[in-house]
Motif scaffolding. Sequence first.
Motif, PDB file in Angstrom:
ATOM      1  N   PRO A  10     -29.133 -44.682  72.094  1.00  0.00           N
ATOM      2  CA  PRO A  10     -30.142 -43.829  72.756  1.00  0.00           C
ATOM      3  C   PRO A  10     -31.139 -44.692  73.521  1.00  0.00           C
ATOM      4  CG  PRO A  10     -29.800 -43.162  70.471  1.00  0.00           C
ATOM      5  CD  PRO A  10     -29.054 -44.436  70.648  1.00  0.00           C
ATOM      6  N   ALA A  12     -34.383 -44.656  73.767  1.00  0.00           N
ATOM      7  CA  ALA A  12     -35.528 -45.130  72.993  1.00  0.00           C
ATOM      8  C   ALA A  12     -35.146 -46.305  72.102  1.00  0.00           C
ATOM      9  CB  ALA A  12     -36.104 -43.991  72.157  1.00  0.00           C
ATOM     10  N   GLU A 100     -37.683 -47.914  78.325  1.00  0.00           N
ATOM     11  CA  GLU A 100     -38.836 -47.139  77.877  1.00  0.00           C
ATOM     12  C   GLU A 100     -39.211 -46.068  78.903  1.00  0.00           C
ATOM     13  OE1 GLU A 100     -43.437 -47.859  76.316  1.00  0.00           O
ATOM     14  OE2 GLU A 100     -42.259 -49.526  77.106  1.00  0.00           O
ATOM     15  N   ALA A 103     -36.472 -43.362  78.842  1.00  0.00           N
ATOM     16  CA  ALA A 103     -36.574 -42.513  77.658  1.00  0.00           C
ATOM     17  C   ALA A 103     -37.706 -41.500  77.814  1.00  0.00           C
ATOM     18  CB  ALA A 103     -36.802 -43.374  76.418  1.00  0.00           C
ATOM     19  N   GLN A 104     -38.846 -41.945  78.342  1.00  0.00           N
ATOM     20  CA  GLN A 104     -39.975 -41.043  78.536  1.00  0.00           C
ATOM     21  C   GLN A 104     -39.663 -39.981  79.571  1.00  0.00           C
ATOM     22  OE1 GLN A 104     -42.853 -41.005  76.668  1.00  0.00           O
ATOM     23  NE2 GLN A 104     -43.177 -39.067  77.749  1.00  0.00           N
ATOM     24  N   GLN A 105     -38.999 -40.386  80.663  1.00  0.00           N
ATOM     25  CA  GLN A 105     -38.651 -39.428  81.713  1.00  0.00           C
ATOM     26  C   GLN A 105     -37.629 -38.408  81.210  1.00  0.00           C
ATOM     27  OE1 GLN A 105     -37.442 -42.204  84.690  1.00  0.00           O
ATOM     28  NE2 GLN A 105     -39.511 -42.553  85.456  1.00  0.00           N
ATOM     29  N   ALA A 106     -36.661 -38.868  80.410  1.00  0.00           N
ATOM     30  CA  ALA A 106     -35.663 -37.950  79.856  1.00  0.00           C
ATOM     31  C   ALA A 106     -36.327 -36.956  78.901  1.00  0.00           C
ATOM     32  CB  ALA A 106     -34.577 -38.738  79.127  1.00  0.00           C
ATOM     33  N   LYS A 107     -37.277 -37.437  78.112  1.00  0.00           N
ATOM     34  CA  LYS A 107     -38.003 -36.555  77.190  1.00  0.00           C
ATOM     35  C   LYS A 107     -38.808 -35.509  77.956  1.00  0.00           C
ATOM     36  CE  LYS A 107     -41.453 -36.686  73.466  1.00  0.00           C
ATOM     37  NZ  LYS A 107     -42.340 -37.568  72.657  1.00  0.00           N
ATOM     38  N   ASN A 108     -39.491 -35.952  79.007  1.00  0.00           N
ATOM     39  CA  ASN A 108     -40.274 -35.018  79.823  1.00  0.00           C
ATOM     40  C   ASN A 108     -39.383 -33.974  80.492  1.00  0.00           C
ATOM     41  OD1 ASN A 108     -42.578 -36.443  79.167  1.00  0.00           O
ATOM     42  ND2 ASN A 108     -42.616 -37.613  81.070  1.00  0.00           N
ATOM     43  N   ARG A 110     -36.407 -32.888  79.513  1.00  0.00           N
ATOM     44  CA  ARG A 110     -35.897 -31.932  78.519  1.00  0.00           C
ATOM     45  C   ARG A 110     -36.949 -30.882  78.173  1.00  0.00           C
ATOM     46  NH1 ARG A 110     -33.473 -36.591  76.201  1.00  0.00           N
ATOM     47  NH2 ARG A 110     -35.246 -36.827  74.774  1.00  0.00           N
ATOM     48  N   SER A 111     -38.197 -31.325  77.992  1.00  0.00           N
ATOM     49  CA  SER A 111     -39.246 -30.369  77.629  1.00  0.00           C
ATOM     50  C   SER A 111     -39.518 -29.389  78.771  1.00  0.00           C
ATOM     51  CB  SER A 111     -40.525 -31.120  77.252  1.00  0.00           C
ATOM     52  OG  SER A 111     -41.053 -31.822  78.363  1.00  0.00           O
TER      53      SER A 111
END
Length: 333
Positions: A10, A12, A100, A103-108, A110-111
């Motif tokens: 992953p 992260a 990093e 990972a942050q962009q993918a998290k944003n 998805r939300s």
Amino acid sequence: MPSSSRGSLPLAERAALFGQLAALEQAGVPVERAFAMLQLLPASQARVVAAGQQIAKGRDLAGAGQCSGLFSALDVTLLQAAQSAGSPARVYQRLAKHYEQQAQQAKNLRSRLLLPAAMLLLALLVQPLPSLVSGLLSPAGYVWGVLQPLLLIVLVFYSGRRYWQRSQTPAALGSASLLDAWLLRLPVLGAAHARRNVRDYVETLGLLLEAGLPMFSALPKALATLSNSQLRQDFLALQLRVLGGESLAVALRPMEFPGQPLLLGLIASGEASGTLAASLLSYAQHETLALASLQEQLATWLPRLAYVLVALWMAYGLLTGAGIVSQLPPELR
């Protein structure tokens, strides 16, 4: 087990891995001891242990990470180049920051996609209900009408994901792909793909030259970072021109890619002043910031576009009465 037979870590976890390796390298910890000190989640720790065992047997860092499935193909290429140049600390830092951000962009993303995804699911469940209640649609037809578009969306998503993963893998030397050439022509995404490839190439070349490798040795190692086969052929031609006696600026002049004028100017200035490595790294930093800004914009606007498309589809169904009934085979109605 080779990395090719496993899924990648992953994002992260990759960021944490290279962040820890960078800190340990800067502290002067030997690589074999560093791998004994790494701490990742249990699902990833087994790969760390396997890589440490390979290193203890005398295998190099990049090869051990590739064999254990710890590093991606691009990671391996960059680390092999870093090993040739000296300390891999700069590459560790670069990869930690890169993953990093991803990972942050993918998290944003998805939300931000949760609301349009919920709207789509609600529309698929609600739109055929009147036909089901009135008897125009059988229970089997209702279930199939809901599942069919969902299966299509999942298929498109995973196909796109597989191609994206393949596009991150360095291309084989001499290979050519019509799909890669088509990808470069896509609006917005094609330019971003080209800029990311060129950024990787230029930054690797800059790191190698900064570490003292001669140009003739650095160019083939930088070439290995390119994942797009079309760009790899173009930069192979540049490499041959440099080996034939041209300066890097002169060899770059016939090429066309996003950011070429800026890179050409920086290289010409760097060659004239004897600061070519610094000029290349300056360009790479500029492109890294530009790509991060573009990715943030895409993460902001793609969910909004999805939201609008779902809303339009729902409005069309309500206004026209068009639904899934007309799309189903007669035996499911």
